[in-house]
Enzyme design. Sequence first.
Site, PDB file in Angstrom:
ATOM      1  N   GLU A 119      -7.605   1.559  19.354  1.00 56.69           N
ATOM      2  CA  GLU A 119      -8.552   0.470  19.093  1.00 56.69           C
ATOM      3  C   GLU A 119      -7.974  -0.468  18.047  1.00 56.69           C
ATOM      4  OE1 GLU A 119     -10.697   3.764  17.328  1.00 56.69           O
ATOM      5  OE2 GLU A 119     -11.637   2.344  15.956  1.00 56.69           O
ATOM      6  N   LYS A 121      -7.191  -2.482  14.705  1.00 58.60           N
ATOM      7  CA  LYS A 121      -7.399  -2.234  13.275  1.00 58.60           C
ATOM      8  C   LYS A 121      -7.893  -3.537  12.668  1.00 58.60           C
ATOM      9  CE  LYS A 121      -5.141  -0.244   9.230  1.00 58.60           C
ATOM     10  NZ  LYS A 121      -5.457  -1.259   8.242  1.00 58.60           N
ATOM     11  N   ASP A 123      -9.022  -6.310  10.079  1.00 58.43           N
ATOM     12  CA  ASP A 123      -8.582  -6.625   8.721  1.00 58.43           C
ATOM     13  C   ASP A 123      -9.769  -7.103   7.890  1.00 58.43           C
ATOM     14  OD1 ASP A 123      -6.909  -6.900   6.642  1.00 58.43           O
ATOM     15  OD2 ASP A 123      -5.828  -8.638   7.401  1.00 58.43           O
ATOM     16  N   TYR A 229     -18.207  -3.739  12.403  1.00 57.51           N
ATOM     17  CA  TYR A 229     -17.856  -2.867  13.529  1.00 57.51           C
ATOM     18  C   TYR A 229     -17.911  -1.418  13.041  1.00 57.51           C
ATOM     19  CZ  TYR A 229     -15.829  -6.144  16.947  1.00 57.51           C
ATOM     20  OH  TYR A 229     -15.629  -7.101  17.902  1.00 57.51           O
ATOM     21  N   LYS A 319       1.064  -0.697  13.011  1.00 55.99           N
ATOM     22  CA  LYS A 319       0.935  -2.035  12.430  1.00 55.99           C
ATOM     23  C   LYS A 319       1.693  -3.078  13.253  1.00 55.99           C
ATOM     24  CE  LYS A 319      -0.867  -2.461   8.866  1.00 55.99           C
ATOM     25  NZ  LYS A 319      -0.723  -2.130   7.465  1.00 55.99           N
ATOM     26  N   CYS A 413      20.140  -2.513 -19.960  1.00 60.97           N
ATOM     27  CA  CYS A 413      18.739  -2.860 -19.730  1.00 60.97           C
ATOM     28  C   CYS A 413      18.442  -4.240 -20.313  1.00 60.97           C
ATOM     29  CB  CYS A 413      17.862  -1.801 -20.388  1.00 60.97           C
ATOM     30  SG  CYS A 413      16.122  -2.226 -20.366  1.00 60.97           S
ATOM     31  N   CYS A 416      15.838  -3.543 -23.456  1.00 60.19           N
ATOM     32  CA  CYS A 416      16.185  -2.856 -24.709  1.00 60.19           C
ATOM     33  C   CYS A 416      17.686  -2.814 -24.956  1.00 60.19           C
ATOM     34  CB  CYS A 416      15.616  -1.436 -24.712  1.00 60.19           C
ATOM     35  SG  CYS A 416      16.463  -0.332 -23.580  1.00 60.19           S
ATOM     36  N   CYS A 436      17.416   2.171 -16.651  1.00 58.47           N
ATOM     37  CA  CYS A 436      17.611   2.142 -18.095  1.00 58.47           C
ATOM     38  C   CYS A 436      17.537   3.584 -18.572  1.00 58.47           C
ATOM     39  CB  CYS A 436      16.495   1.309 -18.720  1.00 58.47           C
ATOM     40  SG  CYS A 436      16.299   1.591 -20.479  1.00 58.47           S
ATOM     41  N   CYS A 442      12.503   2.671 -24.609  1.00 59.00           N
ATOM     42  CA  CYS A 442      12.623   1.301 -24.090  1.00 59.00           C
ATOM     43  C   CYS A 442      11.228   0.691 -24.023  1.00 59.00           C
ATOM     44  CB  CYS A 442      13.253   1.328 -22.694  1.00 59.00           C
ATOM     45  SG  CYS A 442      13.092  -0.250 -21.820  1.00 59.00           S
TER      46      CYS A 442
HETATM   47  S1  IVH Z   1     -10.318   4.804  10.873  1.00 63.42           S
HETATM   48  C1  IVH Z   1     -10.165   8.558   8.532  1.00 63.42           C
HETATM   49  N1  IVH Z   1     -10.395   2.703  12.419  1.00 63.42           N
HETATM   50  O1  IVH Z   1      -8.025   0.594   7.849  1.00 63.42           O
HETATM   51  C2  IVH Z   1     -10.081   7.318   9.293  1.00 63.42           C
HETATM   52  N2  IVH Z   1      -9.912   2.364  10.129  1.00 63.42           N
HETATM   53  O2  IVH Z   1      -5.663   1.560   6.509  1.00 63.42           O
HETATM   54  C3  IVH Z   1     -10.602   6.169   8.591  1.00 63.42           C
HETATM   55  N3  IVH Z   1      -9.632   0.028   9.484  1.00 63.42           N
HETATM   56  O3  IVH Z   1      -9.723   2.143   5.204  1.00 63.42           O
HETATM   57  C4  IVH Z   1     -10.287   4.876   9.134  1.00 63.42           C
HETATM   58  N4  IVH Z   1      -9.983  -0.832  11.473  1.00 63.42           N
HETATM   59  O4  IVH Z   1     -10.782   0.047   6.261  1.00 63.42           O
HETATM   60  C5  IVH Z   1     -10.189   3.150  11.176  1.00 63.42           C
HETATM   61  N5  IVH Z   1     -10.552   0.924  13.875  1.00 63.42           N
HETATM   62  C6  IVH Z   1     -10.347   1.371  12.658  1.00 63.42           C
HETATM   63  C7  IVH Z   1     -10.081   0.516  11.591  1.00 63.42           C
HETATM   64  C8  IVH Z   1      -9.851   1.053  10.322  1.00 63.42           C
HETATM   65  C9  IVH Z   1      -9.722  -1.096  10.206  1.00 63.42           C
HETATM   66  C10 IVH Z   1      -9.313   0.062   8.063  1.00 63.42           C
HETATM   67  C11 IVH Z   1     -10.227   0.911   7.214  1.00 63.42           C
HETATM   68  C12 IVH Z   1      -9.336   1.903   6.522  1.00 63.42           C
HETATM   69  C13 IVH Z   1      -8.011   1.223   6.598  1.00 63.42           C
HETATM   70  C14 IVH Z   1      -6.875   2.210   6.512  1.00 63.42           C
END
Ligand code: IVH
Length: 690
Positions: A119, A121, A123, A229, A319, A413, A416, A436, A442
């Site tokens: 699914e 991710k 932002d 979501y 990612k 360094c 220092c 250093c 330092c």
């Molecule tokens: S699952 C234990 N699903 O990504 C699993 N996270 O980098 C918990 N996030 O803190 C997260 N979309 O804020 C999950 N479809 C998704 C997500 C998601 C965004 C974010 C979430 C999490 C962060 C981790």
Amino acid sequence: MSGDIAKAKREHHALAVEIRIHDDAYYKQDAPTVSDAKYDALRKRLLAIEAKFPELATKDSPSQHVGAKPSGRFGKITHSVPMLSLDNAFDEGDVKDFAARVRRFLNMAEDAPLAFTAEPKIDGLSASIRYEHGKLVKAATRGDGRIGEDITANIRTLKDVPETLTGSGWPDVLEVRGEVYIDHEDFAAMNAAQEHAGKEPYKNPRNAAAGSLRQIDPRITANRPLKFYAYAWGEMSAPIADTQMDAVLAFKRWGFNVNDLMRVFNNADDMIAHYKQIETDRSSLGYDIDGVVYKVNDLALQERLGFVSRAPRWAVAHKFPAEKATTIIEAIDVQVGRTGALTPVARLKPVTVGGVVVSNATLHNEDEIKRLDVRVGDSVEIQRAGDVIPQVLRVLDGDRARRPDPFTLPKSCPVCGANAVREVDEKGNRDVIRRCTNGLQCPAQAIESLKHFVSRRAYDIDGMGIKQIEAFYEKGLVLEPAHIFTLEARNGEIKLETWEGWGEQSAANLFAAINARRQIEFVRFLYGFGIRHVGHGNSTLVARHYLSFDIFLSAVQKMVQGDDDALAELLSIDGVGEACASALVGFFKSPQNMQVVNELLAQVTVIDAEAPSTDSPVAGKTVVFTGKLELMSRDEAKAKAQSLGAKVSGSVSGKTDYLVAGPGAGSKLKKAESLGVKVLSEAEWLEFIQ
Ligand code: IVH
């Protein structure tokens, strides 16, 4: 008298302007520019002036803003189930490794069926929303994963978040977790309105969402286009499904938006194909995403997989590649970090990458500079991925005439002047980092260590941040950790309350916050030293194993004397490797460091760590696994035993309580028998810990 009011008016105006700037930074940019203590002091002074001259309390004074409650701006909520983060995968190989790792841990054959969800991710910012008997009762931000901020009033204003769950079948207690975000269309409208009002536009939808969610006045949040979501959960009084997919579909029935690009796949290739499709569609989705999350679909398997440190073993975030831009290197500076590392930093002609202005990039180390052959004046391609420090990828005009000489890192360094060297380990490998050699002598290392000492996961002292540490250090008042705890006793001379930006109240608050940390948890105490290779994860593992700092310290002292059994015990902790162990021994071996430790121990009491689980029959017991395990992998067996509070060791000794022996057990079994250690088969062990 008229002179008095004129003077008060001027000061009032200056304070109002400054408070507004800080409010703006805190609420809109989500990037506070002052400590809470300083902010409190400003507001207090403003209110004092208004008490004397009420006519200054006009409608636009910061004192009149609804809910303009200053510090500790939101209450704290401890998550009953921690809010985890995700490990990252950057390419297809990482995704395949993830799937293979899961199978290995579960002791599954390569061709055994294993389903994953995939699914987007999102932002945005994660939030946890608690329902009791179907009614929304509390909502919190993620915070540090354990403790978040109470944003109940703000979350209630989101149209996407039901006040009462719809449908039926939800458990009495249900914590729904997911992402709060702003979509592209709403973001554009928000920024148009900002500009129309002559205000700074928001940098990106995520920042706008963060600022909107952290409004003290929920009426402001209500006017922001925040969406939600649902994709995960925290505490639940009863299970809601057998699979990830069904759990999310249940959320949908109960009134939440869920992402309709979530799919179930049976192998890594199909997951990757879905990732590519989402990447292609990325710009037309209408909201920001930064990758694709894969999760093991079967919840019973998720349970078995558990988590390491702060991320689940059953999920990974694939990612998208970082965003790139072209700019010019204006200078190369060298920074000295907490562990003495000399890091070359490129100062760049400011450029926008993925919606954020970037003016610095790390060059990592001298090998990297050589590899890139990067020099001042070069045009370079840079990249920025999420919150990671931007990097220089390559030089674009390396063949131009009259380039300056190659940049070389100084051999001493820059702070220092002590020797800066690249260490060579026993195997003859040369460290890529030049450091250093002056340790805490330092100033750069000392001050960075102090900043680490007061950081959130270490002592986390309210009102003692980076700026305060710098000020105390520069005045010679705090040169090492213990000095923080003697500040109050020395305040007769220091007179903190007379310093600019401080007052009676803020000074008293700081001392109270410091005193509150005289009882300090083992993990914070150890992590606070900022020892290389001993981060928060390792500190937690060490604390959970030894439970008391005294016991740990005497074990380390034995290691310093060359006691192999003591070292073997440290190395037997799952997750603690050679680098961490030798860094710990190295740190506590140094008389200077021991002086810092002892001076600190004269000021604070270290609270014992809690054994992870005391009601299990194996809590506190030492277990050794040997031979072939058939029902689970060695890793799973180890992780399970540790989660029940047992210590898992690699060798049998008089301290061993149980030996779990599978087929093919040899010398360990013999030794256990000769020592009278209880021997169990894998099945007996599983029955025992049930
Ligand atoms: S699952 C234990 N699903 O990504 C699993 N996270 O980098 C918990 N996030 O803190 C997260 N979309 O804020 C999950 N479809 C998704 C997500 C998601 C965004 C974010 C979430 C999490 C962060 C981790």
